[in-house]
Design an enzyme around this catalytic site. Structure first.
Site, PDB file in Angstrom:
ATOM      1  N   ASP A 128     -11.805 -19.725 -25.544  1.00 45.11           N
ATOM      2  CA  ASP A 128     -11.410 -18.339 -25.275  1.00 45.11           C
ATOM      3  C   ASP A 128     -10.845 -17.667 -26.521  1.00 45.11           C
ATOM      4  OD1 ASP A 128     -10.663 -16.047 -23.480  1.00 45.11           O
ATOM      5  OD2 ASP A 128      -8.657 -16.658 -24.108  1.00 45.11           O
ATOM      6  N   MET A 181      -5.948 -37.616 -13.358  1.00 50.26           N
ATOM      7  CA  MET A 181      -6.486 -36.272 -13.167  1.00 50.26           C
ATOM      8  C   MET A 181      -5.688 -35.235 -13.954  1.00 50.26           C
ATOM      9  SD  MET A 181      -9.167 -36.660 -11.508  1.00 50.26           S
ATOM     10  CE  MET A 181      -9.497 -34.906 -11.424  1.00 50.26           C
ATOM     11  N   GLU A 182      -4.395 -35.451 -14.064  1.00 48.75           N
ATOM     12  CA  GLU A 182      -3.568 -34.538 -14.839  1.00 48.75           C
ATOM     13  C   GLU A 182      -3.968 -34.563 -16.311  1.00 48.75           C
ATOM     14  OE1 GLU A 182      -1.560 -34.939 -11.045  1.00 48.75           O
ATOM     15  OE2 GLU A 182      -2.547 -36.368 -12.372  1.00 48.75           O
ATOM     16  N   CYS A 220      -5.500 -33.860  -4.980  1.00 51.78           N
ATOM     17  CA  CYS A 220      -4.502 -34.455  -5.877  1.00 51.78           C
ATOM     18  C   CYS A 220      -3.104 -34.289  -5.300  1.00 51.78           C
ATOM     19  CB  CYS A 220      -4.555 -33.780  -7.248  1.00 51.78           C
ATOM     20  SG  CYS A 220      -5.800 -34.447  -8.343  1.00 51.78           S
ATOM     21  N   HIS A 221      -2.262 -35.324  -5.479  1.00 49.06           N
ATOM     22  CA  HIS A 221      -0.876 -35.248  -5.038  1.00 49.06           C
ATOM     23  C   HIS A 221      -0.022 -34.544  -6.095  1.00 49.06           C
ATOM     24  CE1 HIS A 221      -2.577 -38.635  -2.776  1.00 49.06           C
ATOM     25  NE2 HIS A 221      -1.647 -38.406  -1.862  1.00 49.06           N
TER      26      HIS A 221
END
Length: 236
Positions: free
Chosen positions: A198, A183-184, A146-147
């Protein structure tokens, strides 16, 4: 005891198995792969897939001139099968957005605690929102090719379905750049759901994260995208 000769395995079975694998991958992933010789106890890359027990990609033995080549397909691999970062230096800067979504299925005890704000670790949705935004900004540190991008807008939103025990998370990301922020957005959703898990796992560990997907994206050479299955398959 007579020692079994391993030559039939080396010279017949292993080449046959690798030929079958190469043929399958070439059809499934629309890349052009041709046969190459095999060396035992080594490795081969077939269109980016590591196959244990076969020759290194590319194999240069002159007895086997034919080799694996890529006609088309994955843009994160060069013609030799090496992983690369896509060159975006010649692309124009455009306005880009992406929205990703996912959900986590929880039990009634967790849902009641989340809505009432009684989870011992604190504000579950608030902490998960911050975690998702932080993850968006660090996506290029997590996903190798990824950039790094200047994130101009990021938000995490929720929908709670108390009756079905569903917490839906939506991550919206915006930027002006040479590559997209899909992707972000996907990373933001996943880390948001992980943080909810969690925060609540002390109550019940049966939570299930599911249906993480890209809802839509705009901008870039490939144009806009909208998931046509959003309404019919998302966290029902």
């Amino acid at each position: 005891m007579q020692r079994l000769d391993s030559r039939p395995t080396k010279f017949v079975i292993e080449p046959l198995i690798s030929y079958i694998i190469v043929s399958y991958l070439s059809r499934k992933y629309e890349c052009f792969c041709t046969w190459r010789g095999v060396k035992n106890n080594e490795r081969a890359y077939v269109s980016g897939f590591l196959l244990d027990g076969f020759s290194e990609f590319p194999y240069t033995d002159k007895k086997h001139e034919r080799g694996f080549t890529m006609k088309q397909g994955f843009n994160h691999f060069d013609e030799n099968g090496n992983a690369i970062m896509v060159d975006v230096s010649g692309k124009a800067v455009t306005y880009r957005t992406a929205v990703a979504a996912g959900c986590i299925r929880v039990g009634k005890e967790i849902m009641d605690a989340v809505t009432a704000g009684t989870v011992k670790k604190g504000d579950v949705l608030g902490v998960a929102r911050v975690a998702g935004i932080m993850a968006v900004k660090h996506t290029s540190d997590l996903v190798p090719m990824c950039h790094p991008l200047p994130i101009q807008k990021c938000s995490i939103d929720y929908e709670l379905d108390e009756e079905k025990g569903l917490i839906r998370a939506f991550c919206t990301v915006k930027t002006e750049g040479k590559t997209g922020v899909e992707m972000e957005a996907l990373t933001g959703v996943q880390v948001t759901l992980l943080t909810i898990y969690d925060m609540c796992k002390a109550i019940d560990k049966h939570m299930v994260m599911t249906d993480i997907h890209l809802v839509k994206k705009t901008g870039g050479k490939s144009g806009d995208f909208i998931s046509v299955e959003e309404d019919s398959h998302f966290c029902k």
